[in-house]
Enzyme design. Structure first.
Site, mmCIF file in Angstrom:
data_model
loop_
_atom_site.group_PDB
_atom_site.id
_atom_site.type_symbol
_atom_site.label_atom_id
_atom_site.label_comp_id
_atom_site.label_asym_id
_atom_site.label_seq_id
_atom_site.Cartn_x
_atom_site.Cartn_y
_atom_site.Cartn_z
ATOM 1 N N SER A 89 -10.582 -40.437 2.561
ATOM 2 C CA SER A 89 -11.557 -39.511 3.222
ATOM 3 C C SER A 89 -10.825 -38.239 3.418
ATOM 4 O O SER A 89 -9.948 -38.160 3.805
ATOM 5 C CB SER A 89 -11.713 -40.387 4.642
ATOM 6 O OG SER A 89 -12.451 -41.462 4.663
ATOM 7 N N HIS A 117 -13.751 -37.444 11.032
ATOM 8 C CA HIS A 117 -13.236 -38.869 11.470
ATOM 9 C C HIS A 117 -11.563 -39.055 11.060
ATOM 10 O O HIS A 117 -11.049 -39.758 11.583
ATOM 11 C CB HIS A 117 -13.966 -39.967 10.795
ATOM 12 C CG HIS A 117 -13.934 -40.191 9.349
ATOM 13 N ND1 HIS A 117 -14.715 -39.718 8.487
ATOM 14 C CD2 HIS A 117 -13.120 -40.834 8.680
ATOM 15 C CE1 HIS A 117 -14.239 -40.181 7.259
ATOM 16 N NE2 HIS A 117 -13.288 -40.943 7.595
ATOM 17 N N ASP A 144 -19.496 -34.517 9.647
ATOM 18 C CA ASP A 144 -18.185 -34.958 9.298
ATOM 19 C C ASP A 144 -17.337 -34.178 8.549
ATOM 20 O O ASP A 144 -16.632 -34.478 7.553
ATOM 21 C CB ASP A 144 -18.466 -36.392 8.745
ATOM 22 C CG ASP A 144 -17.193 -37.429 8.937
ATOM 23 O OD1 ASP A 144 -16.371 -36.944 9.823
ATOM 24 O OD2 ASP A 144 -17.008 -38.349 7.996
#
Length: 459
Positions: free
Chosen positions: A219, A115, A145
């Site tokens: 992230s 992402h 992911d």
């Protein structure tokens, strides 16, 4: 004042204690990912104030990078729409997103989240020494992911060694390293709060949960143990506000490493499938099923042509172990399977008729499995199907065995299902399980037939 002085002296003495010494890792060859770690002295249980995080933090910050994602989207002007009565072509506008990444080899391979780089038209990576490089995307795994990037640097890069995420324990100290809010090289500390955490309730995910502070921008960054080894890729937080509120989640390093090796070697992720469906056991489920075991995975069905069926696993078996890994939940089961490839053989320990039995199972390739529900057999679509029907999601109807629908078999067989009851579908196993859960209730399907027509059907 004397009391304050005593407290200060104790604080200084406590802060002077350090834990062990760390050896340097050996440099790997190009395009390889090493999991060989140096030998360390036996862990000693110490309070946080007596653990020295500095060595691990120093190794980690030089291996964690800042990732900038530039994407382009169309923006429409509502005033122009009102005047001209049409949206027209819109205006293209650049959008910039940021996140983190982890260098995993000296020649510039970088692990991050899918992402973080999704829809990117341009990727830029900034190292801890402020050098910036253009990055290319090697491959992604949207389900877990994870994404793999590559930069071409003019020097050997500091990289992070993979640790064994299966070996970490709840309560163990960890560091989260990343770039929250564009603040480079930020290090926070916490403990492992839980393992094999599935936030989707589908059993497909298996996160490490920690209470190390993680915020937007973290992230793709590193979750590191006190030896400086990578044990996870920080992925998400659980928060009602969008900022850190107590818990964060990371993709385990063993799963990450397997995905990255697949992307480097095969160009895509090789998924091994056991081929069982069922439910986790607890007291209520055990009473309902009439079994005495309250931990493990109860096999309610075995997928056709799967390794489990060929090996002789049966409905009613209770899986309690895969090789040496105990299985208490579906996410325990899938987290271990996600580290394996098709044709790998694992020893499945089951309880059958109150006796333990070890059954060697060769894992199947996911794309070869067929799932059945309500007299319809489903399978996942291939890349050829995606190109043929110009879709990027959906599942295929392989065959129709339900007599009620036999008259429509020509239209249904080979068709691509886009949605069931208004919900987009992209996984044959999940679709079959959903249909089974409805019992005798009908579902509404949106399909693309084999000749390209879009149709709706109630089946």
């Amino acid at each position: 004042m004397k009391r304050l002085g005593s407290l200060l002296l104790v604080s200084l003495l406590s802060g002077a204690i350090t834990l062990g010494a760390y050896k340097l890792f050996l440099e790997p060859k190009s395009n390889t990912i090493t999991t060989v770690a140096p030998t360390f002295s036996k862990n000693v249980s110490l309070g946080a104030e007596n653990i020295d995080f500095t060595a691990a933090a120093d190794m980690a910050v030089h291996s964690v990078v800042h990732v900038k994602n530039v994407s382009v989207r169309k923006v429409y002007n509502p005033i122009m729409e009102f005047i001209y009565g049409s949206r027209g072509g819109g205006m293209q506008q650049e959008q910039v997103g940021t996140g983190s990444g982890v260098i995993i080899s000296e020649d510039g391979y970088i692990a991050t989240n899918n992402h973080v780089i999704q829809d990117a038209t341009q990727l830029e990576v900034t190292l801890n020494n402020n050098k910036t490089y253009k990055a290319k995307l090697v491959g992604t795994d949207s389900k877990m992911d994870i994404a793999l990037l590559k930069i071409d640097a003019d020097e050997k890069l500091p990289y992070m060694v993979f640790g064994d995420s299966e070996a970490i324990k709840v309560g163990e100290w960890v560091l989260a390293v990343g770039n929250p809010y564009n603040l480079n090289s930020t290090v926070t500390a916490g403990i492992v709060s839980a393992k094999a955490r599935d936030l989707s309730n589908s059993g497909l995910q298996s996160f490490i949960q920690t209470d190390a502070a993680v915020n937007p921008g973290n992230s793709g960054g590193a979750l590191v143990n006190t030896r400086g080894e990578l044990i996870g890729i920080n992925t998400m937080i659980s928060s009602p506000t969008g900022s850190y509120a107590g818990y964060s989640f990371a993709v385990p390093s063993n799963i990450t490493r397997k995905i990255i090796e697949d992307l480097m070697q095969f160009g895509n992720v090789q998924r091994g499938i056991l081929g069982v469906e069922g439910s986790e056991l607890n007291s209520a489920v055990a009473d309902n099923l009439g079994v005495s075991q309250t931990q493990g995975f109860y096999v309610a069905g075995v997928t056709k042509k799967s390794g489990a069926e060929k090996a002789g696993i049966k409905e009613g078996d209770i899986i309690i172990k895969l090789d040496d890994k105990k299985v208490n939940s579906f996410s325990d089961l899938t987290s271990y399977i996600n580290t394996k490839r098709p044709d790998d053989v694992i020893n499945v320990t089951v309880i059958r008729d109150e006796n333990e039995k070890i059954i060697p199972v060769k894992l199947s390739k996911k794309e070869l499995l067929v799932y059945e529900a309500n007299g319809i057999e489903f399978e996942d679509i291939t890349n050829n199907d995606k190109q043929k029907f110009n879709v990027d999601y959906g599942i295929k109807i392989k065959s129709v065995t339900n007599d009620e629908y036999k008259g429509y078999a020509n239209e249904l067989e080979g068709a691509i299902i886009l949605s069931i009851d208004g919900k987009r579908t992209s996984n044959a196993q999940s679709a079959a399980e959903y249909i089974k859960s409805k019992g005798n209730q009908k579902s509404q399907y949106q399909l693309i037939t084999s000749n390209g027509e879009i149709m709706r059907a109630i089946l």
